[in-house]
Scaffold this motif. Structure first.
Motif, mmCIF file in Angstrom:
data_model
loop_
_atom_site.group_PDB
_atom_site.id
_atom_site.type_symbol
_atom_site.label_atom_id
_atom_site.label_comp_id
_atom_site.label_asym_id
_atom_site.label_seq_id
_atom_site.Cartn_x
_atom_site.Cartn_y
_atom_site.Cartn_z
ATOM 1 N N SER A 196 -54.850 71.429 69.740
ATOM 2 C CA SER A 196 -55.675 70.482 68.997
ATOM 3 C C SER A 196 -56.973 70.223 69.754
ATOM 4 N N VAL A 197 -58.068 70.130 68.998
ATOM 5 C CA VAL A 197 -59.371 69.802 69.572
ATOM 6 C C VAL A 197 -59.771 68.425 69.078
ATOM 7 N N ILE A 198 -59.982 67.493 70.011
ATOM 8 C CA ILE A 198 -60.341 66.116 69.671
ATOM 9 C C ILE A 198 -61.766 65.844 70.122
ATOM 10 N N ASP A 199 -62.590 65.373 69.203
ATOM 11 C CA ASP A 199 -63.952 64.953 69.529
ATOM 12 C C ASP A 199 -63.873 63.617 70.247
ATOM 13 N N LEU A 200 -64.366 63.557 71.487
ATOM 14 C CA LEU A 200 -64.221 62.336 72.272
ATOM 15 C C LEU A 200 -65.200 61.238 71.854
ATOM 16 N N LYS A 201 -66.154 61.558 71.002
ATOM 17 C CA LYS A 201 -67.027 60.516 70.462
ATOM 18 C C LYS A 201 -66.363 59.797 69.296
ATOM 19 N N THR A 202 -65.730 60.550 68.426
ATOM 20 C CA THR A 202 -65.105 59.960 67.240
ATOM 21 C C THR A 202 -63.627 59.688 67.436
ATOM 22 N N LEU A 203 -63.035 60.303 68.466
ATOM 23 C CA LEU A 203 -61.596 60.212 68.718
ATOM 24 C C LEU A 203 -60.792 60.684 67.500
ATOM 25 N N GLN A 204 -61.277 61.768 66.927
ATOM 26 C CA GLN A 204 -60.597 62.390 65.794
ATOM 27 C C GLN A 204 -60.312 63.857 66.114
ATOM 28 N N GLU A 205 -59.162 64.343 65.648
ATOM 29 C CA GLU A 205 -58.895 65.765 65.749
ATOM 30 C C GLU A 205 -59.797 66.499 64.771
ATOM 31 N N THR A 206 -60.520 67.499 65.271
ATOM 32 C CA THR A 206 -61.454 68.226 64.423
ATOM 33 C C THR A 206 -60.915 69.572 63.978
ATOM 34 N N LYS A 207 -60.008 70.159 64.746
ATOM 35 C CA LYS A 207 -59.464 71.464 64.384
ATOM 36 C C LYS A 207 -58.249 71.766 65.242
ATOM 37 N N LYS A 208 -57.532 72.804 64.842
ATOM 38 C CA LYS A 208 -56.477 73.389 65.658
ATOM 39 C C LYS A 208 -56.809 74.859 65.881
ATOM 40 N N ILE A 209 -56.639 75.316 67.121
ATOM 41 C CA ILE A 209 -56.910 76.702 67.485
ATOM 42 C C ILE A 209 -55.579 77.407 67.728
ATOM 43 N N THR A 210 -55.394 78.568 67.134
ATOM 44 C CA THR A 210 -54.159 79.319 67.319
ATOM 45 C C THR A 210 -54.160 80.031 68.671
ATOM 46 N N VAL A 211 -53.068 79.854 69.419
ATOM 47 C CA VAL A 211 -52.915 80.471 70.740
ATOM 48 C C VAL A 211 -51.532 81.112 70.808
ATOM 49 N N GLY A 212 -51.064 81.416 72.010
ATOM 50 C CA GLY A 212 -49.746 81.995 72.171
ATOM 51 C C GLY A 212 -48.636 81.009 71.852
ATOM 52 N N GLU A 213 -47.445 81.521 71.667
ATOM 53 C CA GLU A 213 -46.305 80.682 71.304
ATOM 54 C C GLU A 213 -45.877 79.804 72.479
ATOM 55 N N ASN A 214 -45.593 78.527 72.173
ATOM 56 C CA ASN A 214 -45.131 77.534 73.143
ATOM 57 C C ASN A 214 -46.174 77.244 74.217
ATOM 58 N N PRO A 215 -47.394 76.822 73.819
ATOM 59 C CA PRO A 215 -48.424 76.490 74.806
ATOM 60 C C PRO A 215 -48.060 75.218 75.562
ATOM 61 N N ARG A 216 -48.229 75.256 76.878
ATOM 62 C CA ARG A 216 -47.867 74.098 77.694
ATOM 63 C C ARG A 216 -48.958 73.725 78.685
ATOM 64 N N GLY A 217 -49.547 74.705 79.353
ATOM 65 C CA GLY A 217 -50.565 74.429 80.354
ATOM 66 C C GLY A 217 -51.959 74.568 79.783
ATOM 67 N N VAL A 218 -52.837 73.612 80.077
ATOM 68 C CA VAL A 218 -54.239 73.679 79.652
ATOM 69 C C VAL A 218 -55.107 73.227 80.818
ATOM 70 N N VAL A 219 -56.136 74.014 81.126
ATOM 71 C CA VAL A 219 -57.038 73.664 82.218
ATOM 72 C C VAL A 219 -58.416 74.223 81.897
ATOM 73 N N ALA A 220 -59.462 73.516 82.313
ATOM 74 C CA ALA A 220 -60.838 73.935 82.045
ATOM 75 C C ALA A 220 -61.534 74.296 83.357
ATOM 76 N N ASP A 221 -62.412 75.326 83.300
ATOM 77 C CA ASP A 221 -63.187 75.673 84.483
ATOM 78 C C ASP A 221 -64.592 75.090 84.378
ATOM 79 N N GLN A 222 -65.408 75.357 85.397
ATOM 80 C CA GLN A 222 -66.751 74.778 85.434
ATOM 81 C C GLN A 222 -67.756 75.532 84.571
ATOM 82 N N TYR A 223 -67.309 76.607 83.950
ATOM 83 C CA TYR A 223 -68.203 77.411 83.128
ATOM 84 C C TYR A 223 -68.018 77.168 81.633
ATOM 85 N N GLY A 224 -67.158 76.230 81.288
ATOM 86 C CA GLY A 224 -66.967 75.906 79.876
ATOM 87 C C GLY A 224 -65.827 76.625 79.204
ATOM 88 N N ASP A 225 -65.016 77.338 79.979
ATOM 89 C CA ASP A 225 -63.857 78.000 79.401
ATOM 90 C C ASP A 225 -62.606 77.142 79.561
#
Length: 356
Positions: A196-225
């Motif tokens: 799920s992608v949440i806009d932190l200004k509106t605090l609303q979910e804006t979309k869902k992105i399809t990824v691999g099955e059973n996603p658990r770990g999420v981390v961001a790097d300094q390059y925007g990925d």
């Protein structure tokens, strides 16, 4: 709660990590060489056993090398509750997410004293909080009931709940958005496969992105990925890593990858792997740089949590051992050599650093 880790963690790291792509521009066993930076010590959250109500908080004091195996209980005269799942410091407070108890404990990190305990429940039913992250004086707590709680860190009150996908796990913030892994982890074998992608200004979910099955770990790097680690179904669907460009929210790459978590420090991501190894992934080049960060043959039985001290470059790895008795925390220097280890409570999963 880390129910999933209790029975699936070993299976999680039996595979071999595969990375491809290219990219953007108790007491120490021995007297440790302690950091000269402004660190006072470390806290280690030990989740205990599921439904045993024995979460503990160990504290290792750098100044006198003393170790308190349950700092919270000794200061507050009560335990933290059942299955501590996450812990972070933000501002002047430390926040401890206790999954089965469905509570958020807000603590003074310098004393260990509880400031406030919040119940995360709906109609007296626990929401089962999982992880917490912070941005602009707000805390965001993923809950297994399919919501993200929004915490005001000044008032220490929950302001609202945002509906996301099934059984959300880890979260990361990039480009003014909160990315939430919807694991579906309690619905075996019908796992989820979205973020799920949440806009932190509106605090609303804006979309869902399809990824691999059973996603658990999420981390961001300094390059925007944003990196999403999915554990598959432990059978015919393999674990994977999906890379999302946070500027466009488009999937850049999706590769086979054995692992359920990654901690990024600077250009390097550290990933627990089979055989007690700690792989090093360069997020700038998007290449696997080292098969094992550990260079002195130190053996880790069951890597359970990771932390990197940004001041010293030290890497801390928690070892759950057999998942039923006391664990151990290893401190490695920047070259991957063990400096010291301490014995702590059952299933240590988080390390945070306390400044003087």
């Amino acid at each position: 709660m880390k129910q999933l880790k209790q029975f699936a963690f070993i299976a999680l790291f039996l595979g071999t990590s595969i990375f491809q792509g290219c990219k953007k521009d108790d007491r120490p066993e021995a007297e440790p060489e302690l950091p000269q930076a402004e660190r006072k010590g470390i806290y280690v959250l030990c989740e205990g056993l599921f439904n045993a109500n024995n979460t503990s908080l160990s504290y290792f004091n750098y100044e006198d090398r003393s170790l308190i195996t349950d700092k919270f209980a000794s200061v507050n005269g009560r335990g933290l509750g059942d299955t501590g799942n996450d812990m972070k410091i933000y501002g002047s407070k430390m926040y401890i997410v206790v999954n089965v108890s469905s509570t958020l404990e807000i603590v003074n990190p310098h004393t260990g004293a509880s400031i406030k305990k919040l119940d995360l429940k709906q109609n007296n039913v626990g929401r089962q909080p999982r992880y917490i992250t912070f941005n602009s004086n707000k805390g965001y707590i993923s809950n297994f009931d399919g919501t993200v709680a929004v915490l005001d860190t000044a008032s220490m009150e929950i302001e609202q709940y945002i509906k996301v996908g099934r059984n959300p796990e880890q979260m990361a913030i990039a480009n003014g958005k909160l990315y939430v892994a919807n694991s579906g982890g309690l619905d075996y074998p019908n796992y989820g496969n979205t973020v799920s992608v949440i806009d932190l200004k509106t605090l609303q979910e804006t979309k869902k992105i399809t990824v691999g099955e059973n996603p658990r770990g999420v981390v961001a790097d300094q390059y925007g990925d944003v990196y999403v680690l999915s554990t598959g179904n432990y059978a015919d669907v393999k674990s994977s890593m999906t890379t999302i460009d946070s500027k466009t929210d488009q999937v850049k790459t999706a590769v086979n990858f054995s692992g359920g978590s990654m901690v990024i420090s600077g250009d390097y991501g550290y990933i627990p792997a089979s055989g007690g190894k700690l792989k090093v992934f360069n997020v700038k080049t998007e290449q696997l740089e080292k098969e094992n960060f550990i260079t002195d043959n130190t053996k880790i039985t069951s890597p359970y949590g990771l932390a990197v001290d940004e001041l010293t470059g030290e890497v801390f790895v928690t070892d759950a051992k057999n998942y039923t008795t006391g664990g151990e925390v290893f401190c490695f220097d920047k070259e991957g050599k063990k400096k010291y280890s301490i014995t702590v409570g059952i299933n240590p999963n988080n390390v945070v650093f306390i400044n003087k």
